[in-house]
Design a protein around this motif. Structure first.
Motif, PDB file in Angstrom:
ATOM      1  N   ASN A  18       0.823  -1.207   0.000  1.00 39.46           N
ATOM      2  CA  ASN A  18       0.000   0.000   0.000  1.00 39.46           C
ATOM      3  C   ASN A  18       0.860   1.262   0.000  1.00 39.46           C
ATOM      4  OD1 ASN A  18      -2.489   1.394   0.100  1.00 39.46           O
ATOM      5  ND2 ASN A  18      -2.282   1.691   2.301  1.00 39.46           N
ATOM      6  N   GLN A  19       2.177   1.073  -0.282  1.00 37.77           N
ATOM      7  CA  GLN A  19       3.109   2.194  -0.219  1.00 37.77           C
ATOM      8  C   GLN A  19       3.681   2.577  -1.584  1.00 37.77           C
ATOM      9  OE1 GLN A  19       3.427   3.672   2.783  1.00 37.77           O
ATOM     10  NE2 GLN A  19       2.021   2.105   3.545  1.00 37.77           N
ATOM     11  N   ASN A  20       3.684   1.649  -2.508  1.00 36.92           N
ATOM     12  CA  ASN A  20       4.374   1.883  -3.779  1.00 36.92           C
ATOM     13  C   ASN A  20       3.507   1.431  -4.951  1.00 36.92           C
ATOM     14  OD1 ASN A  20       7.153   2.506  -2.551  1.00 36.92           O
ATOM     15  ND2 ASN A  20       6.661   0.501  -1.682  1.00 36.92           N
ATOM     16  N   SER A  21       3.395   2.292  -5.975  1.00 37.31           N
ATOM     17  CA  SER A  21       2.646   1.957  -7.178  1.00 37.31           C
ATOM     18  C   SER A  21       3.448   0.992  -8.047  1.00 37.31           C
ATOM     19  CB  SER A  21       2.353   3.231  -7.987  1.00 37.31           C
ATOM     20  OG  SER A  21       1.641   4.172  -7.225  1.00 37.31           O
ATOM     21  N   ILE A  22       2.757   0.266  -8.928  1.00 31.53           N
ATOM     22  CA  ILE A  22       3.423  -0.606  -9.892  1.00 31.53           C
ATOM     23  C   ILE A  22       3.915   0.254 -11.054  1.00 31.53           C
ATOM     24  CG2 ILE A  22       3.131  -2.552 -11.468  1.00 31.53           C
ATOM     25  CD1 ILE A  22       0.901  -3.569  -9.659  1.00 31.53           C
ATOM     26  N   SER A  23       5.199   0.209 -11.301  1.00 31.99           N
ATOM     27  CA  SER A  23       5.782   1.050 -12.342  1.00 31.99           C
ATOM     28  C   SER A  23       6.639   0.234 -13.293  1.00 31.99           C
ATOM     29  CB  SER A  23       6.628   2.170 -11.717  1.00 31.99           C
ATOM     30  OG  SER A  23       7.707   1.629 -10.958  1.00 31.99           O
ATOM     31  N   ALA A  24       6.886   0.767 -14.456  1.00 26.66           N
ATOM     32  CA  ALA A  24       7.794   0.157 -15.433  1.00 26.66           C
ATOM     33  C   ALA A  24       9.205   0.603 -15.075  1.00 26.66           C
ATOM     34  CB  ALA A  24       7.421   0.593 -16.842  1.00 26.66           C
ATOM     35  N   GLY A  25       9.817  -0.155 -14.214  1.00 27.02           N
ATOM     36  CA  GLY A  25      11.129   0.236 -13.710  1.00 27.02           C
ATOM     37  C   GLY A  25      10.993   1.130 -12.498  1.00 27.02           C
ATOM     38  N   PRO A  26      12.096   1.347 -11.785  1.00 19.01           N
ATOM     39  CA  PRO A  26      12.052   2.121 -10.538  1.00 19.01           C
ATOM     40  C   PRO A  26      11.513   3.532 -10.714  1.00 19.01           C
ATOM     41  CG  PRO A  26      14.144   0.965 -10.749  1.00 19.01           C
ATOM     42  CD  PRO A  26      13.448   0.827 -12.055  1.00 19.01           C
ATOM     43  N   ARG A  27      11.667   4.146 -11.917  1.00 20.29           N
ATOM     44  CA  ARG A  27      11.272   5.535 -12.094  1.00 20.29           C
ATOM     45  C   ARG A  27      10.015   5.697 -12.948  1.00 20.29           C
ATOM     46  NH1 ARG A  27      16.953   8.956 -12.571  1.00 20.29           N
ATOM     47  NH2 ARG A  27      17.918   8.069 -10.712  1.00 20.29           N
ATOM     48  N   GLY A  28       9.338   4.611 -13.280  1.00 18.87           N
ATOM     49  CA  GLY A  28       8.091   4.701 -14.014  1.00 18.87           C
ATOM     50  C   GLY A  28       8.304   4.679 -15.504  1.00 18.87           C
ATOM     51  N   PRO A  29       7.246   4.879 -16.270  1.00 18.19           N
ATOM     52  CA  PRO A  29       5.897   5.295 -15.865  1.00 18.19           C
ATOM     53  C   PRO A  29       5.099   4.192 -15.186  1.00 18.19           C
ATOM     54  CG  PRO A  29       5.959   4.837 -18.189  1.00 18.19           C
ATOM     55  CD  PRO A  29       7.369   4.706 -17.719  1.00 18.19           C
ATOM     56  N   LEU A  30       3.876   4.565 -14.732  1.00 14.86           N
ATOM     57  CA  LEU A  30       3.041   3.625 -13.997  1.00 14.86           C
ATOM     58  C   LEU A  30       2.228   2.748 -14.950  1.00 14.86           C
ATOM     59  CD1 LEU A  30       1.685   5.941 -11.147  1.00 14.86           C
ATOM     60  CD2 LEU A  30       3.773   4.563 -11.196  1.00 14.86           C
ATOM     61  N   LEU A  31       1.810   1.595 -14.447  1.00 17.03           N
ATOM     62  CA  LEU A  31       1.057   0.647 -15.250  1.00 17.03           C
ATOM     63  C   LEU A  31      -0.433   0.697 -14.886  1.00 17.03           C
ATOM     64  CD1 LEU A  31       3.370  -2.515 -15.186  1.00 17.03           C
ATOM     65  CD2 LEU A  31       3.395  -0.543 -16.726  1.00 17.03           C
ATOM     66  N   LEU A  32      -1.259   0.625 -15.937  1.00 15.00           N
ATOM     67  CA  LEU A  32      -2.699   0.660 -15.733  1.00 15.00           C
ATOM     68  C   LEU A  32      -3.192  -0.568 -14.987  1.00 15.00           C
ATOM     69  CD1 LEU A  32      -5.243   2.336 -16.436  1.00 15.00           C
ATOM     70  CD2 LEU A  32      -5.453   0.990 -18.532  1.00 15.00           C
ATOM     71  N   GLN A  33      -2.415  -1.621 -14.960  1.00 13.80           N
ATOM     72  CA  GLN A  33      -2.844  -2.836 -14.295  1.00 13.80           C
ATOM     73  C   GLN A  33      -2.829  -2.733 -12.780  1.00 13.80           C
ATOM     74  OE1 GLN A  33       0.398  -5.477 -15.625  1.00 13.80           O
ATOM     75  NE2 GLN A  33       0.852  -5.820 -13.464  1.00 13.80           N
ATOM     76  N   ASP A  34      -2.289  -1.645 -12.229  1.00 10.91           N
ATOM     77  CA  ASP A  34      -2.262  -1.480 -10.766  1.00 10.91           C
ATOM     78  C   ASP A  34      -3.664  -1.085 -10.301  1.00 10.91           C
ATOM     79  OD1 ASP A  34      -1.770  -1.008  -8.118  1.00 10.91           O
ATOM     80  OD2 ASP A  34      -0.077   0.352  -8.443  1.00 10.91           O
ATOM     81  N   PHE A  35      -4.520  -2.098 -10.148  1.00  7.67           N
ATOM     82  CA  PHE A  35      -5.919  -1.820  -9.811  1.00  7.67           C
ATOM     83  C   PHE A  35      -6.053  -1.142  -8.450  1.00  7.67           C
ATOM     84  CE2 PHE A  35      -9.901  -3.017  -7.708  1.00  7.67           C
ATOM     85  CZ  PHE A  35     -10.804  -2.428  -8.585  1.00  7.67           C
ATOM     86  N   HIS A  36      -5.199  -1.516  -7.508  1.00  8.75           N
ATOM     87  CA  HIS A  36      -5.291  -0.889  -6.180  1.00  8.75           C
ATOM     88  C   HIS A  36      -5.061   0.611  -6.284  1.00  8.75           C
ATOM     89  CE1 HIS A  36      -5.036  -0.120  -1.958  1.00  8.75           C
ATOM     90  NE2 HIS A  36      -3.748   0.159  -1.999  1.00  8.75           N
ATOM     91  N   LEU A  37      -4.081   1.016  -7.070  1.00  6.36           N
ATOM     92  CA  LEU A  37      -3.826   2.443  -7.264  1.00  6.36           C
ATOM     93  C   LEU A  37      -5.038   3.113  -7.920  1.00  6.36           C
ATOM     94  CD1 LEU A  37      -2.039   5.017  -7.529  1.00  6.36           C
ATOM     95  CD2 LEU A  37      -1.266   4.078  -9.728  1.00  6.36           C
ATOM     96  N   ILE A  38      -5.559   2.472  -8.993  1.00  5.90           N
ATOM     97  CA  ILE A  38      -6.684   3.061  -9.714  1.00  5.90           C
ATOM     98  C   ILE A  38      -7.906   3.179  -8.806  1.00  5.90           C
ATOM     99  CG2 ILE A  38      -8.238   2.786 -11.679  1.00  5.90           C
ATOM    100  CD1 ILE A  38      -5.298   3.424 -12.383  1.00  5.90           C
TER     101      ILE A  38
END
Length: 483
Positions: A18-38
């Motif tokens: 619950n602390q970190n979003s799912i990203s493409a690599g350490p610096r992003g960008p973020l992935l739409l599949q991160d349903f918890h974030l969305i």
């Protein structure tokens, strides 16, 4: 929830981080599949339901109503069936004109809305801390409220808008006098009286109707703030009334109100109207206590704070249409308008199935054919979703709950009583009841906003004060000269 409980999505799916979003690599960008974030962001964007058009800022608490005097001869409503009988309740107090972020100490009527969770369904008594109101016909309510809100051009509160309306509506003078008196700035919610304001009716087991007005007399004593103290506290602690009510209940200092009732038969009201010329169903008028004395009914106590403000205080949805068997309405035009407007507002503000929320749901079983829509928490299961037709007829009697028929007078049409009704005597009576200091305070409070209006509006309003009592007009003029 406690710190050691597993975080999940709203569907109960465990969340591993619950602390970190799912990203493409350490610096992003973020992935739409991160349903918890969305889901988290989507819910955050929707955390605020539309605020109430009026009564936007309020405080609430749970409590009990206890019968202390027998009124079973007046009503068959079961909550009054026996002395000592207790009914669970919820109350919401509010300022009328301000937004949710406004100060609790603003000069404004206070909402005094009560819900009784009876074994026959919810009874809602949606009133104010004043026994009268500014207008008598609901067709003027949107116009009136617009004058109390913000100027469409400047987005500022406008004394000119307010007094332009009031000065053209002499029926408002009674409530304007109350509003600008010391009672316009009560010292929190515990130290003010409450009123059903409208005329309601009670029906007994024999089908006999009487008309009533509900009163809630604070057992903490009336306490008001001076205009200077109200302005100071608005800057220092805009949540003053909320803090006072919540804190009192938390420490076990449970506020109480004595529930009392004015009662009159239809014939008594007809005789009174013939003698005084006042329409007993006119919301700008009161029933004088000397003509209709107060009768004790019970004690209303608040003794439990809500666990979640939004779920309970913000989403509570009152409607004066919620009347249980043994209770009814009256020809009061403002009440008739509110019977529609309140429920309609809740459908828009909270949702089609707002009655399913715990704070709104009755404590007794309920059954209907309403289905589907947003938040259909209790959607009837497999039960039939339509009512069958009784081919032999249903033999309806009265209007509902066993209420007898209401006699109607005259033809249907639009009726304007301005210039033919007495809008000044009761306002003058209220002025004359005030102490010398209270009269000075009233006039000084009026002089503030009246010093900002045009001379045309000022002269119109001063003429109303003069008609109520010449000393009233003279006092406002003196306060204006001093200002």
């Amino acid at each position: 929830m406690s710190q050691d409980q597993q975080i999940t999505t709203a569907s109960g799916i465990p969340v591993d981080d619950n602390q970190n979003s799912i990203s493409a690599g350490p610096r992003g960008p973020l992935l739409l599949q991160d349903f918890h974030l969305i889901e988290k962001l989507q819910h955050f964007n929707r955390e605020r339901i539309p605020e109430r058009v009026v009564h936007a800022k309020g405080s609430g608490a749970y409590g009990t109503f206890t019968v202390t005097h027998d009124i079973s001869h007046l009503t068959k409503a079961r909550l009054f069936a026996a002395i000592g009988k207790k009914t669970d309740t919820f109350a919401r107090f509010s300022t009328v004109g301000g937004e949710r972020g406004s100060a609790d100490t603003e000069r404004d009527p206070r909402g005094f809305a009560l819900r009784f969770y009876t074994e026959e369904g919810n009874w809602d008594l949606v009133g104010n801390n004043t026994p009268m109101f500014f207008i008598k016909d609901p067709i003027k309510f949107p116009d009136f409220i617009h004058t109390q809100k913000r100027c469409p051009r400047s987005n500022l509160k406008s004394p000119s808008m307010m007094f332009d309306f009031w000065s053209r509506a002499p029926e408002s003078l009674h409530q304007v006098t109350m509003l600008f008196s010391d009672r316009g700035t009560p010292d929190g919610y515990r130290h003010m009286d409450g009123f059903g304001s409208h005329t309601y009716s009670l029906i007994n087991a024999a089908g006999e109707r009487v008309y009533v007005k509900w009163h809630f007399k604070t057992r903490q004593g009336i306490k008001n703030l001076s205009a200077a103290d109200a302005a100071r506290i608005a800057g220092e602690d805009p949540d003053y009334a909320q803090r006072d009510l919540f804190g009192a209940i938390e420490r076990g200092d449970f506020p109480q109100w004595e529930v009392r009732l004015q009662v009159a038969s239809e014939q008594q009201l007809e005789d009174w109207e013939a003698r005084t010329g006042w329409n007993p169903f006119d919301l700008t008028k009161v029933w004088p206590h000397r003509d209709f004395p107060l009768h004790p009914v019970g004690i209303f106590e608040l003794n439990r704070n809500p666990d979640n403000y939004h779920a309970e205080v913000e989403q509570v949805a009152f409607s004066p249409a919620n009347a249980v068997p043994g209770m009814g309405y009256s020809p009061d035009k403002m009440l008739q308008g509110r019977l529609f407007a309140y429920h309609d507002a809740q459908l828009y503000r909270v949702g089609t199935n707002h009655q399913h929320l715990p704070v709104n749901a009755p404590r007794c079983p309920f059954h209907n054919q309403q289905r589907d829509g947003a938040m259909a928490v209790n959607n009837g299961g497999a039960a039939q979703n339509y009512a069958t037709v009784n081919a032999t007829g249903s033999a309806p009697r009265g209007m509902g709950h066993g209420e007898p028929e209401l006699a109607l007078r005259g033809g249907a049409g639009r009726f304007d009583g301005r210039g033919m009704e007495d809008d000044y005597t009761q306002a003058g009576n209220l002025f004359r009841l005030l102490t010398a200091q209270e009269k000075l305070n009233l006039c000084a409070n009026l002089a503030g906003p009246l010093s900002q209006v045009s001379d045309e509006i000022l002269q119109r309003q001063l003429a109303h004060f003069d008609k109520a009592d010449s000393a009233y007009g003279d006092g406002v003029r003196a306060a204006l000269n001093m200002k």
